[in-house]
Design a protein around this motif. Structure first.
Motif, mmCIF file in Angstrom:
data_model
loop_
_atom_site.group_PDB
_atom_site.id
_atom_site.type_symbol
_atom_site.label_atom_id
_atom_site.label_comp_id
_atom_site.label_asym_id
_atom_site.label_seq_id
_atom_site.Cartn_x
_atom_site.Cartn_y
_atom_site.Cartn_z
ATOM 1 N N ASP A 45 -14.090 -2.947 80.806
ATOM 2 C CA ASP A 45 -14.617 -4.298 80.635
ATOM 3 C C ASP A 45 -14.643 -5.033 81.978
ATOM 4 N N ASP A 46 -15.718 -5.793 82.220
ATOM 5 C CA ASP A 46 -15.875 -6.542 83.464
ATOM 6 C C ASP A 46 -14.734 -7.534 83.690
ATOM 7 N N TYR A 47 -14.105 -7.992 82.629
ATOM 8 C CA TYR A 47 -12.965 -8.912 82.748
ATOM 9 C C TYR A 47 -11.868 -8.275 83.603
ATOM 10 N N TYR A 48 -11.580 -6.988 83.349
ATOM 11 C CA TYR A 48 -10.518 -6.304 84.086
ATOM 12 C C TYR A 48 -10.920 -6.041 85.529
ATOM 13 N N VAL A 49 -12.188 -5.776 85.764
ATOM 14 C CA VAL A 49 -12.664 -5.591 87.137
ATOM 15 C C VAL A 49 -12.465 -6.886 87.923
ATOM 16 N N THR A 50 -12.875 -7.998 87.333
ATOM 17 C CA THR A 50 -12.730 -9.298 87.989
ATOM 18 C C THR A 50 -11.267 -9.630 88.242
ATOM 19 N N LEU A 60 -1.713 -8.537 96.064
ATOM 20 C CA LEU A 60 -1.005 -7.500 95.333
ATOM 21 C C LEU A 60 -1.558 -6.131 95.702
ATOM 22 N N SER A 61 -0.716 -5.119 95.631
ATOM 23 C CA SER A 61 -1.147 -3.760 95.961
ATOM 24 C C SER A 61 -1.855 -3.129 94.764
ATOM 25 N N TYR A 62 -2.541 -2.014 95.021
ATOM 26 C CA TYR A 62 -3.240 -1.301 93.943
ATOM 27 C C TYR A 62 -2.272 -0.895 92.832
ATOM 28 N N ARG A 63 -1.105 -0.404 93.211
ATOM 29 C CA ARG A 63 -0.122 0.053 92.217
ATOM 30 C C ARG A 63 0.436 -1.108 91.395
ATOM 31 N N GLU A 64 0.641 -2.259 92.032
ATOM 32 C CA GLU A 64 1.110 -3.430 91.285
ATOM 33 C C GLU A 64 0.059 -3.871 90.271
ATOM 34 N N ILE A 65 -1.208 -3.875 90.699
ATOM 35 C CA ILE A 65 -2.291 -4.253 89.794
ATOM 36 C C ILE A 65 -2.385 -3.239 88.651
ATOM 37 N N GLU A 66 -2.201 -1.970 88.960
ATOM 38 C CA GLU A 66 -2.216 -0.924 87.926
ATOM 39 C C GLU A 66 -1.152 -1.184 86.867
ATOM 40 N N ARG A 67 0.049 -1.540 87.308
ATOM 41 C CA ARG A 67 1.142 -1.802 86.357
ATOM 42 C C ARG A 67 0.862 -3.034 85.503
ATOM 43 N N ILE A 68 0.209 -4.030 86.077
ATOM 44 C CA ILE A 68 -0.049 -5.270 85.348
ATOM 45 C C ILE A 68 -1.194 -5.105 84.354
ATOM 46 N N LEU A 69 -2.327 -4.568 84.812
ATOM 47 C CA LEU A 69 -3.524 -4.505 83.980
ATOM 48 C C LEU A 69 -3.662 -3.212 83.188
ATOM 49 N N GLY A 70 -2.965 -2.156 83.610
ATOM 50 C CA GLY A 70 -3.091 -0.880 82.924
ATOM 51 C C GLY A 70 -4.358 -0.130 83.305
ATOM 52 N N VAL A 71 -4.920 -0.440 84.483
ATOM 53 C CA VAL A 71 -6.112 0.234 84.986
ATOM 54 C C VAL A 71 -5.691 1.074 86.187
ATOM 55 N N SER A 72 -6.233 2.268 86.308
ATOM 56 C CA SER A 72 -5.871 3.189 87.377
ATOM 57 C C SER A 72 -6.034 2.561 88.761
ATOM 58 N N HIS A 73 -5.058 2.841 89.642
ATOM 59 C CA HIS A 73 -5.149 2.324 91.007
ATOM 60 C C HIS A 73 -6.345 2.922 91.751
ATOM 61 N N VAL A 74 -6.780 4.122 91.356
ATOM 62 C CA VAL A 74 -7.956 4.735 91.968
ATOM 63 C C VAL A 74 -9.217 3.954 91.582
ATOM 64 N N SER A 75 -9.301 3.528 90.321
ATOM 65 C CA SER A 75 -10.441 2.713 89.891
ATOM 66 C C SER A 75 -10.477 1.405 90.671
ATOM 67 N N ILE A 76 -9.329 0.794 90.848
ATOM 68 C CA ILE A 76 -9.250 -0.470 91.588
ATOM 69 C C ILE A 76 -9.705 -0.257 93.030
ATOM 70 N N SER A 77 -9.244 0.823 93.645
ATOM 71 C CA SER A 77 -9.655 1.150 95.011
ATOM 72 C C SER A 77 -11.164 1.358 95.094
ATOM 73 N N ASN A 78 -11.722 2.031 94.102
ATOM 74 C CA ASN A 78 -13.175 2.250 94.084
ATOM 75 C C ASN A 78 -13.939 0.932 93.948
ATOM 76 N N TRP A 79 -13.430 0.006 93.136
ATOM 77 C CA TRP A 79 -14.083 -1.298 92.985
ATOM 78 C C TRP A 79 -14.040 -2.083 94.289
ATOM 79 N N VAL A 80 -12.901 -2.027 94.972
ATOM 80 C CA VAL A 80 -12.768 -2.742 96.251
ATOM 81 C C VAL A 80 -13.787 -2.197 97.242
ATOM 82 N N LYS A 81 -13.948 -0.878 97.278
ATOM 83 C CA LYS A 81 -14.941 -0.273 98.176
ATOM 84 C C LYS A 81 -16.362 -0.613 97.736
ATOM 85 N N GLU A 82 -16.615 -0.543 96.437
ATOM 86 C CA GLU A 82 -17.957 -0.795 95.902
ATOM 87 C C GLU A 82 -18.430 -2.214 96.204
ATOM 88 N N PHE A 83 -17.527 -3.192 96.037
ATOM 89 C CA PHE A 83 -17.898 -4.583 96.250
ATOM 90 C C PHE A 83 -17.597 -5.071 97.665
#
Length: 139
Positions: A45-50, A60-83
Protein backbone atom coordinates in the motif's frame (compact mmCIF):
# COMPACT_ATOMS: atom_id res chain seq x y z
CA UNK A 1 -6.38 -12.97 -15.98
CA UNK A 2 -6.96 -12.10 -19.63
CA UNK A 3 -4.26 -10.28 -21.59
CA UNK A 4 -5.69 -7.20 -23.32
CA UNK A 5 -2.69 -5.86 -25.27
CA UNK A 6 0.85 -6.64 -26.39
CA UNK A 7 3.43 -5.22 -23.94
CA UNK A 8 5.70 -4.22 -26.84
CA UNK A 9 3.36 -2.51 -29.35
CA UNK A 10 0.10 -2.28 -27.34
CA UNK A 11 -1.82 -4.03 -30.14
CA UNK A 12 -4.86 -6.10 -29.21
CA UNK A 13 -4.33 -8.67 -31.98
CA UNK A 14 -2.91 -11.43 -29.80
CA UNK A 15 -3.41 -15.21 -29.81
CA UNK A 16 -2.48 -17.99 -27.39
CA UNK A 17 0.74 -19.73 -28.35
CA UNK A 18 1.43 -22.59 -25.93
CA UNK A 19 2.38 -22.89 -22.27
CA UNK A 20 5.85 -22.34 -20.80
CA UNK A 21 6.61 -23.25 -17.14
CA UNK A 22 2.88 -23.49 -16.36
CA UNK A 23 2.23 -19.99 -17.74
CA UNK A 24 0.28 -19.16 -20.87
CA UNK A 25 2.39 -17.90 -23.79
CA UNK A 26 0.98 -15.37 -26.26
CA UNK A 27 1.89 -14.15 -29.75
CA UNK A 28 1.20 -10.66 -31.02
CA UNK A 29 0.01 -10.86 -34.63
CA UNK A 30 1.05 -7.25 -35.31
CA UNK A 31 4.72 -7.39 -34.28
CA UNK A 32 5.30 -11.18 -33.93
CA UNK A 33 6.38 -10.72 -30.29
CA UNK A 34 6.06 -13.71 -27.94
CA UNK A 35 5.34 -13.02 -24.28
CA UNK A 36 3.92 -14.65 -21.17
CA UNK A 37 1.66 -13.43 -18.41
CA UNK A 38 3.49 -11.30 -15.85
CA UNK A 39 3.71 -12.71 -12.35
CA UNK A 40 1.38 -11.08 -9.89
CA UNK A 41 3.56 -9.78 -7.08
CA UNK A 42 2.58 -8.52 -3.67
CA UNK A 43 1.80 -4.80 -3.90
CA UNK A 44 2.48 -2.75 -0.80
CA UNK A 45 0.00 0.00 0.00
CA UNK A 46 1.21 3.52 -0.88
CA UNK A 47 0.54 4.55 2.74
CA UNK A 48 3.46 2.37 3.89
CA UNK A 49 5.74 3.67 1.15
CA UNK A 50 5.02 7.25 2.21
CA UNK A 51 5.46 6.47 5.92
CA UNK A 52 8.73 4.62 5.27
CA UNK A 53 10.15 7.54 3.30
CA UNK A 54 9.01 10.03 5.95
CA UNK A 55 10.67 8.02 8.69
CA UNK A 56 13.84 7.69 6.60
CA UNK A 57 13.97 11.47 6.20
CA UNK A 58 13.49 11.86 9.94
CA UNK A 59 16.76 9.96 10.45
CA UNK A 60 15.65 6.41 11.21
CA UNK A 61 17.61 3.53 9.70
CA UNK A 62 16.18 0.97 7.27
CA UNK A 63 16.14 -1.70 9.98
CA UNK A 64 14.35 0.56 12.46
CA UNK A 65 11.71 1.36 9.85
CA UNK A 66 11.40 -2.37 9.10
CA UNK A 67 10.70 -3.12 12.77
CA UNK A 68 8.12 -0.34 13.02
CA UNK A 69 6.18 -0.83 9.77
CA UNK A 70 6.80 -4.52 9.12
CA UNK A 71 8.12 -3.83 5.60
CA UNK A 72 11.42 -5.30 4.41
CA UNK A 73 14.46 -3.05 4.76
CA UNK A 74 15.39 -4.02 1.18
CA UNK A 75 12.05 -2.68 -0.08
CA UNK A 76 12.64 0.56 1.82
CA UNK A 77 16.13 0.85 0.32
CA UNK A 78 14.69 0.29 -3.16
CA UNK A 79 12.08 3.03 -2.61
CA UNK A 80 14.75 5.47 -1.45
CA UNK A 81 16.74 4.75 -4.62
CA UNK A 82 13.64 4.84 -6.85
CA UNK A 83 12.49 8.23 -5.57
CA UNK A 84 16.07 9.58 -5.27
CA UNK A 85 15.63 10.57 -1.61
CA UNK A 86 18.64 12.21 0.02
CA UNK A 87 18.79 12.14 3.81
CA UNK A 88 19.83 15.51 5.25
CA UNK A 89 22.83 15.34 7.58
CA UNK A 90 22.11 15.43 11.31
CA UNK A 91 25.62 15.63 12.81
CA UNK A 92 24.67 16.89 16.27
CA UNK A 93 21.26 15.29 16.70
CA UNK A 94 19.92 11.77 16.65
CA UNK A 95 16.31 10.61 16.63
CA UNK A 96 14.75 8.46 19.31
CA UNK A 97 11.28 7.12 18.88
CA UNK A 98 8.51 5.68 20.98
CA UNK A 99 5.23 4.12 19.95
CA UNK A 100 2.15 5.00 22.00
CA UNK A 101 -1.51 4.20 22.13
CA UNK A 102 -3.74 7.30 22.19
CA UNK A 103 -4.17 7.50 25.97
CA UNK A 104 -0.44 6.86 26.56
CA UNK A 105 0.43 9.69 24.17
CA UNK A 106 -1.89 12.09 25.97
CA UNK A 107 -0.29 11.20 29.32
CA UNK A 108 3.21 11.63 27.84
CA UNK A 109 2.44 15.06 26.39
CA UNK A 110 1.10 16.39 29.72
CA UNK A 111 4.62 16.41 31.21
CA UNK A 112 6.46 19.67 30.42
CA UNK A 113 9.87 18.14 31.21
CA UNK A 114 9.46 15.63 28.38
CA UNK A 115 8.54 18.34 25.87
CA UNK A 116 11.49 20.70 26.34
CA UNK A 117 15.04 20.46 25.03
CA UNK A 118 14.45 18.75 21.68
CA UNK A 119 12.36 18.91 18.52
CA UNK A 120 9.68 16.30 18.02
CA UNK A 121 7.10 15.09 15.56
CA UNK A 122 4.09 12.81 16.03
CA UNK A 123 2.90 10.60 13.20
CA UNK A 124 0.07 8.10 12.97
CA UNK A 125 0.86 4.39 12.55
CA UNK A 126 -2.43 2.57 12.08
CA UNK A 127 -4.17 2.62 15.46
CA UNK A 128 -1.03 3.82 17.30
CA UNK A 129 1.11 6.95 17.24
CA UNK A 130 4.85 7.36 16.87
CA UNK A 131 6.68 10.16 18.61
CA UNK A 132 10.08 10.99 17.09
CA UNK A 133 12.27 13.21 19.23
CA UNK A 134 15.67 14.68 18.32
CA UNK A 135 18.22 14.99 21.08
CA UNK A 136 21.75 16.34 20.97
CA UNK A 137 24.60 13.86 21.06
CA UNK A 138 26.22 14.03 24.43
CA UNK A 139 30.00 14.50 24.01
Amino acid sequence: MEILACPKCQSDTIVKSGIIKDRQRYLCKSCNYYFTVNKLGKKIDDYYVTKALQLYLEGLSYREIERILGVSHVSISNWVKEFKIKKPPHPNYHPTYKIFKHNELVDYLQSKEKLSGAGMIITELGDKFMLIKWERFKD
